[in-house]
Design an enzyme around this catalytic site. Structure first.
Site, mmCIF file in Angstrom:
data_model
loop_
_atom_site.group_PDB
_atom_site.id
_atom_site.type_symbol
_atom_site.label_atom_id
_atom_site.label_comp_id
_atom_site.label_asym_id
_atom_site.label_seq_id
_atom_site.Cartn_x
_atom_site.Cartn_y
_atom_site.Cartn_z
ATOM 1 N N HIS A 28 -17.617 -16.190 15.894
ATOM 2 C CA HIS A 28 -17.116 -16.091 14.522
ATOM 3 C C HIS A 28 -15.742 -16.728 14.403
ATOM 4 C CE1 HIS A 28 -20.081 -12.942 15.160
ATOM 5 N NE2 HIS A 28 -20.297 -12.914 13.859
ATOM 6 N N HIS A 68 -16.022 -8.651 14.959
ATOM 7 C CA HIS A 68 -16.621 -9.980 15.137
ATOM 8 C C HIS A 68 -15.531 -11.055 15.245
ATOM 9 C CE1 HIS A 68 -16.174 -9.334 10.785
ATOM 10 N NE2 HIS A 68 -15.962 -10.638 10.700
ATOM 11 N N LEU A 118 -19.201 -2.329 11.987
ATOM 12 C CA LEU A 118 -18.117 -2.344 11.008
ATOM 13 C C LEU A 118 -17.766 -0.947 10.509
ATOM 14 C CD1 LEU A 118 -19.195 -5.589 9.150
ATOM 15 C CD2 LEU A 118 -17.191 -5.287 10.621
ATOM 16 N N ASN A 186 -10.827 -11.842 2.146
ATOM 17 C CA ASN A 186 -11.190 -13.253 1.941
ATOM 18 C C ASN A 186 -12.389 -13.379 1.004
ATOM 19 O OD1 ASN A 186 -13.421 -12.641 3.543
ATOM 20 N ND2 ASN A 186 -12.541 -13.547 5.392
ATOM 21 N N HIS A 261 -18.289 -17.985 8.789
ATOM 22 C CA HIS A 261 -18.155 -16.587 9.220
ATOM 23 C C HIS A 261 -18.658 -16.380 10.646
ATOM 24 C CE1 HIS A 261 -18.854 -12.241 9.452
ATOM 25 N NE2 HIS A 261 -19.993 -12.605 10.003
ATOM 26 N N GLU A 406 -19.517 13.616 8.668
ATOM 27 C CA GLU A 406 -19.922 13.564 10.078
ATOM 28 C C GLU A 406 -19.632 12.206 10.715
ATOM 29 O OE1 GLU A 406 -21.895 14.515 7.584
ATOM 30 O OE2 GLU A 406 -22.232 16.667 7.929
ATOM 31 N N PHE A 432 -27.796 17.038 11.858
ATOM 32 C CA PHE A 432 -26.904 16.052 11.259
ATOM 33 C C PHE A 432 -26.228 15.150 12.304
ATOM 34 C CE2 PHE A 432 -26.616 19.610 8.009
ATOM 35 C CZ PHE A 432 -27.688 19.116 7.283
ATOM 36 N N HIS A 456 -27.587 25.198 15.903
ATOM 37 C CA HIS A 456 -28.814 25.255 15.108
ATOM 38 C C HIS A 456 -29.772 24.178 15.626
ATOM 39 C CE1 HIS A 456 -25.822 27.438 12.916
ATOM 40 N NE2 HIS A 456 -26.690 27.873 12.033
ATOM 41 N N HIS A 468 -33.236 21.078 7.781
ATOM 42 C CA HIS A 468 -32.178 21.562 8.667
ATOM 43 C C HIS A 468 -32.677 21.838 10.084
ATOM 44 C CE1 HIS A 468 -29.950 21.727 5.034
ATOM 45 N NE2 HIS A 468 -28.932 22.385 5.561
ATOM 46 N N ARG A 515 -28.844 28.925 17.019
ATOM 47 C CA ARG A 515 -28.386 29.821 15.966
ATOM 48 C C ARG A 515 -28.764 31.253 16.343
ATOM 49 N NH1 ARG A 515 -31.392 31.557 10.452
ATOM 50 N NH2 ARG A 515 -29.676 32.783 9.642
HETATM 51 C C1 LIG Z 1 -22.388 -1.686 10.739
HETATM 52 C C2 LIG Z 1 -22.537 -3.163 10.764
HETATM 53 N N1 LIG Z 1 -23.426 -3.747 9.929
HETATM 54 C C3 LIG Z 1 -23.610 -5.074 9.953
HETATM 55 C C4 LIG Z 1 -22.914 -5.853 10.831
HETATM 56 C C5 LIG Z 1 -23.169 -7.356 10.894
HETATM 57 N N2 LIG Z 1 -22.012 -8.067 10.353
HETATM 58 C C6 LIG Z 1 -21.066 -8.549 11.153
HETATM 59 S S1 LIG Z 1 -19.815 -9.269 10.304
HETATM 60 C C7 LIG Z 1 -20.568 -8.968 8.827
HETATM 61 C C8 LIG Z 1 -19.920 -9.412 7.542
HETATM 62 C C9 LIG Z 1 -18.523 -8.938 7.481
HETATM 63 O O1 LIG Z 1 -17.835 -9.567 6.468
HETATM 64 P P1 LIG Z 1 -16.261 -9.511 6.477
HETATM 65 O O2 LIG Z 1 -15.805 -8.188 6.910
HETATM 66 O O3 LIG Z 1 -15.797 -9.984 5.157
HETATM 67 O O4 LIG Z 1 -15.860 -10.514 7.623
HETATM 68 P P2 LIG Z 1 -15.503 -12.048 7.435
HETATM 69 O O5 LIG Z 1 -16.625 -12.696 6.700
HETATM 70 O O6 LIG Z 1 -14.244 -12.102 6.700
HETATM 71 O O7 LIG Z 1 -15.390 -12.555 8.840
HETATM 72 C C10 LIG Z 1 -21.763 -8.292 9.027
HETATM 73 C C11 LIG Z 1 -22.669 -7.874 7.953
HETATM 74 C C12 LIG Z 1 -22.000 -5.212 11.679
HETATM 75 N N3 LIG Z 1 -21.292 -5.876 12.575
HETATM 76 N N4 LIG Z 1 -21.815 -3.876 11.604
#
Ligand SMILES: Cc1ncc(C[n+]2csc(CCOP(=O)(O)OP(=O)(O)O)c2C)c(N)n1
Length: 661
Positions: A28, A68, A118, A186, A261, A406, A432, A456, A468, A515
């Site tokens: 990336h 990334h 993310l 961005n 990206h 959670e 959960f 539980h 549950h 429980r």
């Molecule tokens: C939980 C999760 N879902 C999906 C992804 C796949 N993914 C990696 S980067 C990205 C897009 C992120 O966009 P942004 O935060 O704006 O990064 P940029 O384009 O600025 O590098 C996705 C969907 C991930 N890494 N984590």
């Protein structure tokens, strides 16, 4: 300020990111190029850090939540003097390299947490900021030996994920003013513009959480430094600094495009970018200005560290008791002073209650033990009664109230563990655990000693019904590598489970607790506690002596049931052994001899567990009688559910008699 040096270092970041991604044919480049200036001033001007002392407890923490963009972090670690060579950078994304696709904690010195999923990084950072405040409250005097910031770089993706909302909401409530998040706005994600799916006002949302929000331009260096000053001056709220940026800034033809990206720019565009940046085409070329900029910082960093050491020595002299507590806190956990509770045979008690008794019995002697529940403390029995609540105005409290969050909770406890100085636990109903599974997985991947109190733990929750009642959760948790799942069978085993969880240093532990009440049973194996390290032991030997004809293998609440089943079998039960298996993973790893001695090949094996049978065949054999639950539960009193699902002593005994005849 060394504006030229900073620009030169930013160019180096762009070059390293482009080239490493191009060489790996994957990665990336967009984020590192778009955030190059910010990255450089973070590592050069903003962070209090010492590349030669990466474990320094009072360093500022930096979390790249947008994992990334790992090449941003790797290039900055390399340039600023962490032990990450240019060769390492060239090995980006290769097997065993220190520069894996996404930052991995423990693999690369200077990487504070594993990111990539993310949103997790923001939650980790909230945990780190909580840890900073807790440790400050425990140790600081007029001399602040713990006093640092936690910085985060997050992107649009982090802001969209629910976990960041949960964690940020709690951070606002707690007034974590030493948490500063840069939002790289961005407005580009993988599929294109954020206009496709994300039109909220993030700053307003953070204001509503109780954050200070600031805004600026990602390429206005002086402006950013001023914003950071404003953020640091704030003493009651965390700060979000939204920076308008351009993905892949510097690329003449592709800046601003979502195509940058997550894919190499391509040889041609790399060449065009280098031309535009005024650097030679030679791969991995680092301009001299970049090196001299970071070289000029080294002495200052070392001085900062020496000043802290002097402060720490002075503090130690003035506060010998605190210093002793500090040394204990940062040494390997010593449980010799912990007074674990004891229970009597025949006593009935839910294992969740026994767990609460353990926590409260040892809390005073294990001050690093802190944690709480996602609003279920009265049910999870996780409250430390003699210690207050951790709140904005009560940083000395040890009880976390995570709220009904959670996922955020899971990410936050990871950050608390990562910070050091704390042994965190968290709790919710086992059903959960699904809501926090991604964070549990990361704790396991990072080998963090986090403890999950999941109460539980079966359909015997009863009246709350199938929503549950966990049935697939034990199997699902056991499927996570390096997560230890312990399901104690009575109060005594619960004590042992807690010991094992506390002593674990290389990964998380999930405690599955009931429980309902269970009876403390007489242990047939005098070394049962020791044998829990093998995952299982003989709870009750066959009365007949010799090799048992029948082995009832059970976990948790079903050990009580197995003992009843044996009684219900009458004379057939005399040749039956009952094995308690608090940990299936450990049993599978135990020496084969031990496993065979517990479950001889010649015996008919019956497995009792109130959950799906997935994974059990490997332990008890394909021919075993599986007393398990392959469906969702029901809403009814627990005894009725047991009857309905065939989990009574009579019903199981009947099945076994059928098999025996
Ligand atoms: C939980 C999760 N879902 C999906 C992804 C796949 N993914 C990696 S980067 C990205 C897009 C992120 O966009 P942004 O935060 O704006 O990064 P940029 O384009 O600025 O590098 C996705 C969907 C991930 N890494 N984590």
């Amino acid at each position: 300020m060394q504006t030229e040096g900073i620009q030169s270092a930013a160019t180096a970041v762009r070059v390293l990111a482009m080239d490493a991604v191009q060489k790996a044919k994957s990665g990336h480049p967009g984020l590192p190029m778009g955030c190059a200036e910010l990255g450089v001033i973070l590592y050069g001007e903003i962070l209090k850090h010492v590349p030669q002392e990466p474990q320094w407890i009072n360093r500022d923490r930096f979390v790249l939540s947008a994992g990334h963009g790992s090449m941003l972090l790797y290039s900055l670690l390399h340039l600023s003097g962490y032990p990450l060579s240019l060769e390492d950078i060239k090995n980006f994304r290769q097997l065993g390299s220190k520069t894996p696709g996404h930052p991995e904690y423990g693999r690369t010195v200077g990487v504070e947490t594993t990111t990539g999923p993310l949103g997790q990084g923001i939650a980790n950072a909230v945990g780190m900021a909580i840890a900073e405040r807790m440790l400050g409250a425990a140790f600081n005097t007029d001399k602040k030996v713990i006093d640092h910031y936690t910085y985060v770089l997050a992107g649009d993706g982090d802001m969209m994920e629910g976990i960041s909302a949960e964690a940020s909401s709690l951070a606002g409530h707690l007034g974590l003013s030493k948490l500063i998040v840069f939002y790289d706005s961005n407005r580009i994600t993988i599929e294109g513009s954020t206009n496709l799916a994300f039109s909220e006002d993030v700053s307003k949302r953070y204001q509503a959480y109780g954050w200070q929000t600031l805004e600026g331009d990602a390429y206005d260096i002086e402006g950013i430094l001023k914003l950071v000053e404003t953020a640091r001056r704030e003493s009651a709220r965390p700060s979000l600094i939204l920076l308008h940026s351009t993905i892949a800034k510097g690329s003449p033809n592709m800046a601003g495009s979502h195509e940058t990206h997550g894919a190499p720019l391509g040889e041609e565009e790399v060449a065009a970018t280098k031309k535009a940046l005024g650097v030679p085409e030679e791969p991995f070329h680092i301009p001299e200005g970049a090196l001299s900029y970071f070289r000029s910082k080294q002495e200052g960093w070392k001085q900062t560290y020496r000043s802290w050491q002097e402060l720490f020595e002075a503090w130690s002299k003035e506060n010998p008791e605190k210093r002793k507590a500090w040394d204990r806190r940062f040494a390997p956990l010593d449980l010799s002073r912990a007074a674990f509770p004891t229970f009597k045979e025949g006593e009935t008690m839910a294992t969740r209650k026994a767990s609460g008794a353990v926590l409260n019995a040892i809390a005073a002697s294990v001050p690093q033990l802190v944690g709480g529940s996602a609003d279920l403390a009265p049910s999870n029995n996780t409250l430390l009664k003699d210690f207050g609540n951790f709140q904005a105005d009560a940083p000395e409290g040890r009880n976390m109230h995570f709220g009904i969050r959670e996922h955020g909770m899971g990410g936050i406890v990871n950050g608390m563990a990562l910070h050091g100085g704390l042994l965190p636990y968290c709790a919710t109903f086992m059903v959960f655990s699904d809501y926090m599974r991604p964070s549990i997985r990361l704790a396991a991947l990072m080998q963090l000693p986090v403890i999950y109190v999941f109460t539980h733990d079966s359909v015997f929750v009863g009246e709350d019904g199938p929503t549950h009642e966990p049935v697939e959760h034990l199997a699902a948790l056991r499927a996570i590598p390096n997560l230890l799942v312990l399901r104690p069978a009575d109060a005594e085993e619960t004590v042992q489970a807690w010991r094992m969880a506390l002593e674990r240093t290389d990964g998380p532990t999930a405690l599955a607790l009931t429980r309902q009440n269970l009876t403390v049973f007489s242990k047939g194996d005098s070394k049962w506690a020791e044998h829990c390290a093998y995952g299982a032991y003989i709870a009750s030997e066959a009365a007949s002596g010799g090799d048992p004809q029948l082995v009832l293998v059970a976990t948790g609440s079903e050990v009580n049931l197995a003992l009843e089943v044996r009684a219900a079998l009458g004379s057939a039960g005399e040749k039956a052994r009952v094995v308690s298996m608090p940990c299936r993973e450990l049993f599978l790893r135990a020496p084969q001899e031990y496993r065979r001695s517990l479950i001889p090949d010649s015996a008919l094996v019956v497995l009792l567990e109130s959950g799906i049978s997935q994974g059990w065949a490997a332990v008890v054999g394909r021919d075993a009688e599986m007393v398990t639950i392959e469906r969702f539960g029901e809403s009814a009193p627990a005894a009725k559910i047991a009857e309905h699902l065939g989990f009574t002593a009579q019903a199981v005994a009947q099945r076994i008699k059928g098999r025996l005849s």
